[in-house]
Design a protein around this motif. Sequence first.
Motif, PDB file in Angstrom:
ATOM      1  N   VAL A 167      -1.046   4.865   0.599  1.00  0.00           N
ATOM      2  CA  VAL A 167      -0.559   5.467   1.832  1.00  0.00           C
ATOM      3  C   VAL A 167       0.961   5.495   1.836  1.00  0.00           C
ATOM      4  O   VAL A 167       1.575   6.511   2.107  1.00  0.00           O
ATOM      5  CB  VAL A 167      -1.085   4.703   3.065  1.00  0.00           C
ATOM      6  CG1 VAL A 167      -0.476   5.252   4.345  1.00  0.00           C
ATOM      7  CG2 VAL A 167      -2.595   4.815   3.131  1.00  0.00           C
ATOM      8  N   ARG A 168       1.557   4.376   1.531  1.00  0.00           N
ATOM      9  CA  ARG A 168       3.012   4.260   1.441  1.00  0.00           C
ATOM     10  C   ARG A 168       3.338   3.578   0.125  1.00  0.00           C
ATOM     11  O   ARG A 168       2.642   2.656  -0.290  1.00  0.00           O
ATOM     12  CB  ARG A 168       3.559   3.418   2.589  1.00  0.00           C
ATOM     13  CG  ARG A 168       3.363   4.038   3.934  1.00  0.00           C
ATOM     14  CD  ARG A 168       4.022   3.187   5.010  1.00  0.00           C
ATOM     15  NE  ARG A 168       3.847   3.831   6.282  1.00  0.00           N
ATOM     16  CZ  ARG A 168       3.526   3.190   7.386  1.00  0.00           C
ATOM     17  NH1 ARG A 168       3.346   1.891   7.375  1.00  0.00           N
ATOM     18  NH2 ARG A 168       3.390   3.851   8.510  1.00  0.00           N
ATOM     19  N   ALA A 169       4.395   3.990  -0.494  1.00  0.00           N
ATOM     20  CA  ALA A 169       4.781   3.374  -1.759  1.00  0.00           C
ATOM     21  C   ALA A 169       5.092   1.891  -1.558  1.00  0.00           C
ATOM     22  O   ALA A 169       5.494   1.470  -0.469  1.00  0.00           O
ATOM     23  CB  ALA A 169       6.004   4.086  -2.329  1.00  0.00           C
ATOM     24  N   ASN A 170       4.898   1.121  -2.597  1.00  0.00           N
ATOM     25  CA  ASN A 170       5.269  -0.289  -2.641  1.00  0.00           C
ATOM     26  C   ASN A 170       4.455  -1.193  -1.724  1.00  0.00           C
ATOM     27  O   ASN A 170       4.944  -2.221  -1.288  1.00  0.00           O
ATOM     28  CB  ASN A 170       6.766  -0.462  -2.393  1.00  0.00           C
ATOM     29  CG  ASN A 170       7.580   0.288  -3.412  1.00  0.00           C
ATOM     30  OD1 ASN A 170       7.225   0.308  -4.594  1.00  0.00           O
ATOM     31  ND2 ASN A 170       8.634   0.937  -2.988  1.00  0.00           N
ATOM     32  N   GLU A 171       3.213  -0.816  -1.429  1.00  0.00           N
ATOM     33  CA  GLU A 171       2.313  -1.693  -0.679  1.00  0.00           C
ATOM     34  C   GLU A 171       1.173  -2.105  -1.600  1.00  0.00           C
ATOM     35  O   GLU A 171       0.464  -1.258  -2.128  1.00  0.00           O
ATOM     36  CB  GLU A 171       1.768  -0.983   0.554  1.00  0.00           C
ATOM     37  CG  GLU A 171       2.835  -0.724   1.583  1.00  0.00           C
ATOM     38  CD  GLU A 171       2.299  -0.079   2.846  1.00  0.00           C
ATOM     39  OE1 GLU A 171       1.134   0.363   2.861  1.00  0.00           O
ATOM     40  OE2 GLU A 171       3.047  -0.020   3.816  1.00  0.00           O
ATOM     41  N   PRO A 172       0.957  -3.413  -1.813  1.00  0.00           N
ATOM     42  CA  PRO A 172      -0.063  -3.845  -2.759  1.00  0.00           C
ATOM     43  C   PRO A 172      -1.498  -3.644  -2.271  1.00  0.00           C
ATOM     44  O   PRO A 172      -2.411  -3.579  -3.088  1.00  0.00           O
ATOM     45  CB  PRO A 172       0.239  -5.322  -2.980  1.00  0.00           C
ATOM     46  CG  PRO A 172       1.077  -5.734  -1.832  1.00  0.00           C
ATOM     47  CD  PRO A 172       1.772  -4.518  -1.322  1.00  0.00           C
ATOM     48  N   PHE A 173      -1.722  -3.541  -0.953  1.00  0.00           N
ATOM     49  CA  PHE A 173      -3.076  -3.410  -0.423  1.00  0.00           C
ATOM     50  C   PHE A 173      -3.138  -2.393   0.713  1.00  0.00           C
ATOM     51  O   PHE A 173      -2.162  -2.188   1.419  1.00  0.00           O
ATOM     52  CB  PHE A 173      -3.582  -4.749   0.153  1.00  0.00           C
ATOM     53  CG  PHE A 173      -3.587  -5.875  -0.818  1.00  0.00           C
ATOM     54  CD1 PHE A 173      -4.594  -5.993  -1.765  1.00  0.00           C
ATOM     55  CD2 PHE A 173      -2.596  -6.834  -0.790  1.00  0.00           C
ATOM     56  CE1 PHE A 173      -4.607  -7.039  -2.664  1.00  0.00           C
ATOM     57  CE2 PHE A 173      -2.592  -7.891  -1.683  1.00  0.00           C
ATOM     58  CZ  PHE A 173      -3.600  -7.993  -2.629  1.00  0.00           C
ATOM     59  N   GLN A 174      -4.319  -1.833   0.884  1.00  0.00           N
ATOM     60  CA  GLN A 174      -4.654  -1.048   2.072  1.00  0.00           C
ATOM     61  C   GLN A 174      -6.010  -1.574   2.529  1.00  0.00           C
ATOM     62  O   GLN A 174      -6.915  -1.758   1.707  1.00  0.00           O
ATOM     63  CB  GLN A 174      -4.746   0.431   1.733  1.00  0.00           C
ATOM     64  CG  GLN A 174      -5.113   1.297   2.917  1.00  0.00           C
ATOM     65  CD  GLN A 174      -5.183   2.766   2.536  1.00  0.00           C
ATOM     66  OE1 GLN A 174      -4.602   3.199   1.548  1.00  0.00           O
ATOM     67  NE2 GLN A 174      -5.918   3.528   3.311  1.00  0.00           N
ATOM     68  N   VAL A 175      -6.170  -1.849   3.821  1.00  0.00           N
ATOM     69  CA  VAL A 175      -7.389  -2.479   4.336  1.00  0.00           C
ATOM     70  C   VAL A 175      -8.021  -1.610   5.409  1.00  0.00           C
ATOM     71  O   VAL A 175      -7.341  -1.099   6.298  1.00  0.00           O
ATOM     72  CB  VAL A 175      -7.071  -3.875   4.929  1.00  0.00           C
ATOM     73  CG1 VAL A 175      -8.323  -4.531   5.486  1.00  0.00           C
ATOM     74  CG2 VAL A 175      -6.414  -4.762   3.883  1.00  0.00           C
ATOM     75  N   GLY A 176      -9.338  -1.460   5.307  1.00  0.00           N
ATOM     76  CA  GLY A 176     -10.128  -0.794   6.333  1.00  0.00           C
ATOM     77  C   GLY A 176     -11.269  -1.716   6.724  1.00  0.00           C
ATOM     78  O   GLY A 176     -11.682  -2.567   5.934  1.00  0.00           O
ATOM     79  N   HIS A 177     -11.774  -1.584   7.951  1.00  0.00           N
ATOM     80  CA  HIS A 177     -12.878  -2.467   8.340  1.00  0.00           C
ATOM     81  C   HIS A 177     -13.886  -1.745   9.205  1.00  0.00           C
ATOM     82  O   HIS A 177     -13.585  -0.751   9.863  1.00  0.00           O
ATOM     83  CB  HIS A 177     -12.355  -3.715   9.060  1.00  0.00           C
ATOM     84  CG  HIS A 177     -11.757  -3.417  10.404  1.00  0.00           C
ATOM     85  ND1 HIS A 177     -12.490  -3.380  11.546  1.00  0.00           N
ATOM     86  CD2 HIS A 177     -10.485  -3.136  10.754  1.00  0.00           C
ATOM     87  CE1 HIS A 177     -11.698  -3.093  12.570  1.00  0.00           C
ATOM     88  NE2 HIS A 177     -10.485  -2.930  12.114  1.00  0.00           N
TER      89      HIS A 177
END
Length: 106
Positions: A55-65
């Motif tokens: 989604v955005r550069a330089n983010e190690p994780f993306q979380v959905g629930h």
Amino acid sequence: MFAGKAARLRLSNGGVVPLELVVEPWAQVHQVLPEQTCVVVTHSASTDGSWSGTVRANEPFQVGHRSDAVTVWVNGDCFHLTDEEGNAIDAIDVADWQCPAQGSAS
């Protein structure tokens, strides 16, 4: 020696039923038991500390629930699950095979 970066995401199940944990893009499915905490660990071989965020550069994780599941998109080169003390959970993961921090099995 591995010269990249590591990132950790702590997940706790405060519910009364098991929570499904899906780790993408490997489609690995794990269960987080009630009152259990696990840590999703990922590594990036990049020496400049960057991550290939979705989604955005330089983010190690993306979380959905959802009510019964959590999906973690890992933006590193591999992932491992550990407990809070760093002990391996489900140590044989497809994503471990190419992990630069463990020496890739080419």
